[in-house]
Design a protein around this motif. Sequence first.
Motif, short mmCIF file in Angstrom:
data_model
loop_
_atom_site.label_atom_id
_atom_site.label_comp_id
_atom_site.label_asym_id
_atom_site.label_seq_id
_atom_site.Cartn_x
_atom_site.Cartn_y
_atom_site.Cartn_z
N ARG A 265 12.48 3.88 3.04
CA ARG A 265 11.23 4.64 3.05
C ARG A 265 10.27 4.18 4.15
NH1 ARG A 265 9.41 8.67 0.24
NH2 ARG A 265 7.23 8.88 -0.41
N SER A 266 10.57 3.06 4.78
CA SER A 266 9.73 2.57 5.87
C SER A 266 9.85 3.48 7.08
CB SER A 266 10.16 1.16 6.26
OG SER A 266 10.14 0.29 5.15
N PHE B 193 17.64 8.14 4.08
CA PHE B 193 16.34 7.85 4.69
C PHE B 193 15.36 8.90 4.20
CE2 PHE B 193 13.39 8.39 8.45
CZ PHE B 193 12.63 7.26 8.16
N CYS B 194 14.33 8.45 3.46
CA CYS B 194 13.35 9.35 2.85
C CYS B 194 11.96 8.83 3.17
CB CYS B 194 13.55 9.41 1.34
SG CYS B 194 15.25 9.75 0.82
N PRO B 195 11.45 9.11 4.38
CA PRO B 195 10.21 8.46 4.84
C PRO B 195 8.99 8.85 4.02
CG PRO B 195 10.82 10.28 6.29
CD PRO B 195 11.97 10.09 5.35
N VAL C 147 13.52 0.86 -0.36
CA VAL C 147 13.09 -0.21 0.53
C VAL C 147 11.83 0.23 1.27
CG1 VAL C 147 13.74 -1.77 2.40
CG2 VAL C 147 15.50 -0.90 0.83
N VAL C 148 10.72 -0.47 1.01
CA VAL C 148 9.45 -0.18 1.66
C VAL C 148 8.92 -1.49 2.24
CG1 VAL C 148 7.15 0.83 1.47
CG2 VAL C 148 8.96 1.61 -0.04
N ARG D 189 0.80 -1.22 0.00
CA ARG D 189 0.00 0.00 0.00
C ARG D 189 0.83 1.28 0.00
NH1 ARG D 189 -5.57 -0.75 1.18
NH2 ARG D 189 -6.07 -2.92 1.58
N VAL D 190 2.12 1.16 0.29
CA VAL D 190 3.01 2.32 0.20
C VAL D 190 3.85 2.24 -1.07
CG1 VAL D 190 4.95 3.52 1.29
CG2 VAL D 190 3.08 2.65 2.69
#
Length: 408
Positions: free
Chosen positions: A135-136, A161-163, A98-99, A26-27
């Motif tokens: 991205r998590s 890190f890119c949330p 990475v999600v 879903r992300v």
Amino acid sequence: MNEQLCGGTENSLPAADVVIIGGCGRVGLPLGIALAARGMLSVTLYDIDAAAVDTVNRGELPFHEAGAAEPLRRSVCDGLLRATTDGASVATTENLIVVVGTPVDEHLNPDLGAVPRALERCAEHLRDGQLVMLRSTVHPGVTALTERLLERLGKAVDVAFCPERIAEGAAMTELFELPQLVAARSQQAGDRAEKFFRTLTDKIVRIAPEEAELAKLFANTWRYVKFATVNQFWMMANDFGLDFERIRQAITYEYPRAADMPGAGFAAGPCLLKDTLQLAAFTGNNFVLGHAAMLVNEGLPLYLVSRLERRFPLADTRVGVLGMGFKAGSDDARESLSFKLRRILTAKARETLCTDPYISDPRFLEMGEVMRRADVLVIATPHPEYRDLVTEKPVVDLWGITGRGVRV
């Protein structure tokens, strides 16, 4: 999501501008669709869920996301987006995102290893020079943990890190409109990640990795605490025989300092409670405000049933629960408090009848049957379909969507 060893042959896979690990979730999926549709980038979605991969490759959504169906179909038809269960796909790109899910365990402790494990199991396919963007939503320190892992594995890659910051159901708007946080230890990694995300938005905020990790947790916990506050207010007013929604409307009417006060309702889903727990763990469980918010929000179904017991002879009452998703208009039932409500009612009511227009579940009934058989109706999820209910039966609506008041 990535608990499987990577396999496959890199030479058989086409090159991609970006590969998203966990890309059919879903992300990850809305992100992949947005990158393909807006940036005309070639996107590979790597996921171990074979059914979801097949669905995406047919150009179909495996879940509901407003505004995503048509750009997905077009991107698949144009060859810009493909899904695969082949872990070797991570070697076909310069940019890797990475999600993966970052759950808490059965003891409500955060799992710090979810993101590192996802990369470790695909380490043989990582290449020097890649940009790895996490991205998590992660516990503070996981970015540094991942950096140390990759260094120990001998991988010369840049890490950022890119949330994600989207609200489920609004991804295809918010991916382009919301500022993107970009955090990296080195200038080079930060610059590369910023350049990549400028494909979606020109609003970039550069901060340090640990600052970004806390920023994401603070944002979700802030919402959770705010919901707990109004839920406590609702209970106070309700216990005094007053309608909280009338009070809230009086407070917020042309009064900017209270304009952001939400209405009462179940505060649930896969993020808010989990991220409040992560923040509590980060403080050594010395987060009094967060723990109080958990008690209020998680206790709301039990409070609601206790009020029903005062009004109705529950042992002889059939209760219809309308809505089982965790939020309005969504087919996502993860961590929905509707299920907690059902569990409590099952022990107390004569019969509990559940329905949801978005979720297919053999335990659920059609809405018409629930409306016919139930003695009392409880709106557990404020789906738009329930706004204009026509019934003479009692309706419990703590959300206030029917305009009949929120007293129970």
